[in-house]
Design a protein around this motif. Structure first.
Motif, mmCIF file in Angstrom:
data_model
loop_
_atom_site.group_PDB
_atom_site.id
_atom_site.type_symbol
_atom_site.label_atom_id
_atom_site.label_comp_id
_atom_site.label_asym_id
_atom_site.label_seq_id
_atom_site.Cartn_x
_atom_site.Cartn_y
_atom_site.Cartn_z
ATOM 1 N N UNK B 61 -4.536 0.419 4.751
ATOM 2 C CA UNK B 61 -3.133 0.483 5.191
ATOM 3 C C UNK B 61 -2.343 -0.707 4.657
ATOM 4 N N UNK B 62 -2.950 -1.898 4.694
ATOM 5 C CA UNK B 62 -2.261 -3.092 4.180
ATOM 6 C C UNK B 62 -1.970 -2.925 2.686
ATOM 7 N N UNK B 63 -2.929 -2.395 1.947
ATOM 8 C CA UNK B 63 -2.753 -2.261 0.493
ATOM 9 C C UNK B 63 -1.621 -1.284 0.181
ATOM 10 N N UNK B 64 -1.570 -0.163 0.903
ATOM 11 C CA UNK B 64 -0.492 0.810 0.686
ATOM 12 C C UNK B 64 0.854 0.172 1.057
ATOM 13 N N UNK B 70 6.400 -4.259 -2.170
ATOM 14 C CA UNK B 70 6.676 -5.081 -3.360
ATOM 15 C C UNK B 70 7.396 -4.240 -4.405
ATOM 16 N N UNK B 71 6.996 -2.966 -4.535
ATOM 17 C CA UNK B 71 7.697 -2.104 -5.501
ATOM 18 C C UNK B 71 9.192 -2.032 -5.178
ATOM 19 N N UNK B 84 6.811 2.317 -15.329
ATOM 20 C CA UNK B 84 6.437 0.908 -15.152
ATOM 21 C C UNK B 84 6.325 0.587 -13.665
ATOM 22 N N UNK B 85 7.294 1.078 -12.892
ATOM 23 C CA UNK B 85 7.274 0.818 -11.452
ATOM 24 C C UNK B 85 6.024 1.446 -10.823
ATOM 25 N N UNK B 86 5.656 2.654 -11.278
ATOM 26 C CA UNK B 86 4.459 3.312 -10.748
ATOM 27 C C UNK B 86 3.211 2.492 -11.070
ATOM 28 N N UNK B 87 3.130 2.026 -12.320
ATOM 29 C CA UNK B 87 1.979 1.215 -12.729
ATOM 30 C C UNK B 87 1.872 -0.034 -11.872
ATOM 31 N N UNK B 88 3.015 -0.690 -11.661
ATOM 32 C CA UNK B 88 3.053 -1.904 -10.853
ATOM 33 C C UNK B 88 2.539 -1.595 -9.439
ATOM 34 N N UNK B 89 3.002 -0.465 -8.893
ATOM 35 C CA UNK B 89 2.616 -0.098 -7.525
ATOM 36 C C UNK B 89 1.104 0.121 -7.430
ATOM 37 N N UNK B 90 0.539 0.911 -8.377
ATOM 38 C CA UNK B 90 -0.906 1.150 -8.345
ATOM 39 C C UNK B 90 -1.665 -0.150 -8.563
#
Ligand code: SF4
Ligand code: SF4
Ligand code: FES
Lengths: 252, 110
Positions: B61-64, B70-71, B84-90
């Motif tokens: 839950x913390x990671x999600x 942050x995204x 790019x935003x998706x990559x950053x999020x993953x």
């Protein structure tokens, strides 16, 4: 003070002057120019701008119409805060005898204090802020109970004068220029609560889109500055709940 | 990832975290008040499926939640393309998850 013969009253008091810095320029460049305006009783910020334009600088451009808080065209940034100037008393906002007047934020400057409100109104259209009728003139008028939950939610949000003050106050609009913004979503919320409207599914889709309600941080600048004391944050929270339920059902 | 999905992931992960945070705080107070040593604590958590699930869920839950938050902040501050935003999020999710999972393994593996 104006005497009975409509001339300024003779008093021994020297006239109190307000130091007013007004932003002059256009979309490309500009800066502040300072004027000295005599203080008057019950003077509004719009009175001050009008005094400057009529007596000191006829080239000053600004926008107003009704002067009584109805039309929503006189929005400006006064001492750093977005306000309707026709109903803002100078005495409430002057600090240390000074006043700073700038155009509204988050909209392109046209000239001096006038901004281009086109994107603001385009977003109302994009957010499906127009009623879509489902009946013809031959049908019975649908009765809406004044105390129903939907009607009360719509009532609380409907008295918007399209002044753009909330839009100017919203940091998310500044960061994400595509965001529909508080006024457009607040307007949509009144229609989400209108059982007679025929565009509910399409409206929810726009409200659920990347430009929609999920951008809002609920930090309530819009509600703080709305001159009509509306609470777009609450309307957006309502939209978020509807959109979440629709998303869980796979409708948006 | 759509803005709405990210919004929902963040709210749902927050709802999951609320009771877990309180239980975690309660645990800390209990351990400190009771004067438990590190060995005694590990003696109770190692090999416990309950604590592995509890902290495993917490870390997920913390990671999600962190990755979504942050995204949002980054995409408000700088304009990123969606990919790019998706990559950053993953990337942030993975980083937080791996760091958290290491701690969970260390504390709960027999
Ligand atoms: S509550 Fe939402 S819409 Fe209102 S100012 Fe904040 S981010 Fe903008
Ligand atoms: S919600 Fe309030 S601040 Fe926003 S446009 Fe309408 S009247 Fe103006
Ligand atoms: S001039 Fe119409 S609202 Fe101020």
């Amino acid at each position: 003070m104006v005497g009975a013969n409509n001339k300024p009253e003779e008093t021994d008091q020297p006239e109190v002057m307000i130091e007013v810095s007004v932003w002059r320029g256009d979309a490309e460049a500009g800066g502040f120019r300072t004027y000295h305006v005599p203080s008057r009783q019950s003077q509004t910020v719009l009175d001050i701008v009008t005094y400057i334009q009529r007596n000191l600088d006829p080239e000053l451009t600004y926008r107003f119409a009704c002067r009584v808080g109805m039309c929503g065209s006189c929005g400006m940034t006064v001492n750093g805060k977005p306000r309707w100037t026709c109903r803002t008393h100078a005495s409430q906002v002057i600090s240390n005898g000074k006043l700073t007047i700038e155009p509204l934020r988050n909209m392109t400057k046209v000239k001096d204090l006038a901004v281009d409100m086109t994107p603001f109104f385009d977003k109302w259209v994009e957010a499906k802020g127009a009623f879509v009728p489902t009946k013809t003139r031959h049908d019975e008028i649908e009765a809406i109970k004044p105390d129903s939950k939907e009607r009360r939610a719509a009532d609380a949000a409907v008295e918007c004068i399209n002044c753009g003050v909330c839009y100017s106050a919203c940091d998310v609009v500044a960061w994400k220029p595509d965001y529909l913004g508080p006024a457009a979503i607040n307007r949509s919320w009144t229609l989400v609560n209108d059982p007679r409207d025929g565009a509910q599914a399409e409206r929810l889709k726009v409200l659920a889109s990347d430009a929609g309600c999920s951008n809002c941080h609920s930090h309530q600048s819009c509600a703080t500055y709305c001159p009509n004391l509306l609470n777009p944050t609450r309307s957006i929270a309502g939209v978020k709940r509807r959109v979440m339920v629709a998303a869980l059902k796979g409708e948006v | 990832m759509t803005a709405l999905r990210i919004y929902m992931a963040q709210r749902i992960s927050a709802m999951i975290m609320v009771p877990l945070v309180f239980m975690h705080l309660g645990m800390i107070i209990y351990a400190v008040q009771g004067g438990l040593s590190a060995e005694e604590i590990l003696g109770r958590t190692r090999g416990s499926i309950f604590w592995a699930c509890f902290y495993g869920l917490f870390v997920t839950a913390v990671s999600v939640h962190g990755a979504a938050g942050i995204r949002v902040i980054v995409t408000e501050m700088v304009s990123l393309r969606k990919g790019t935003a998706d990559l950053l999020t993953y990337g942030i999710f993975l980083l937080l998850f791996v760091m958290g999972a290491r701690a969970v393994v260390a504390v709960t593996m027999p």
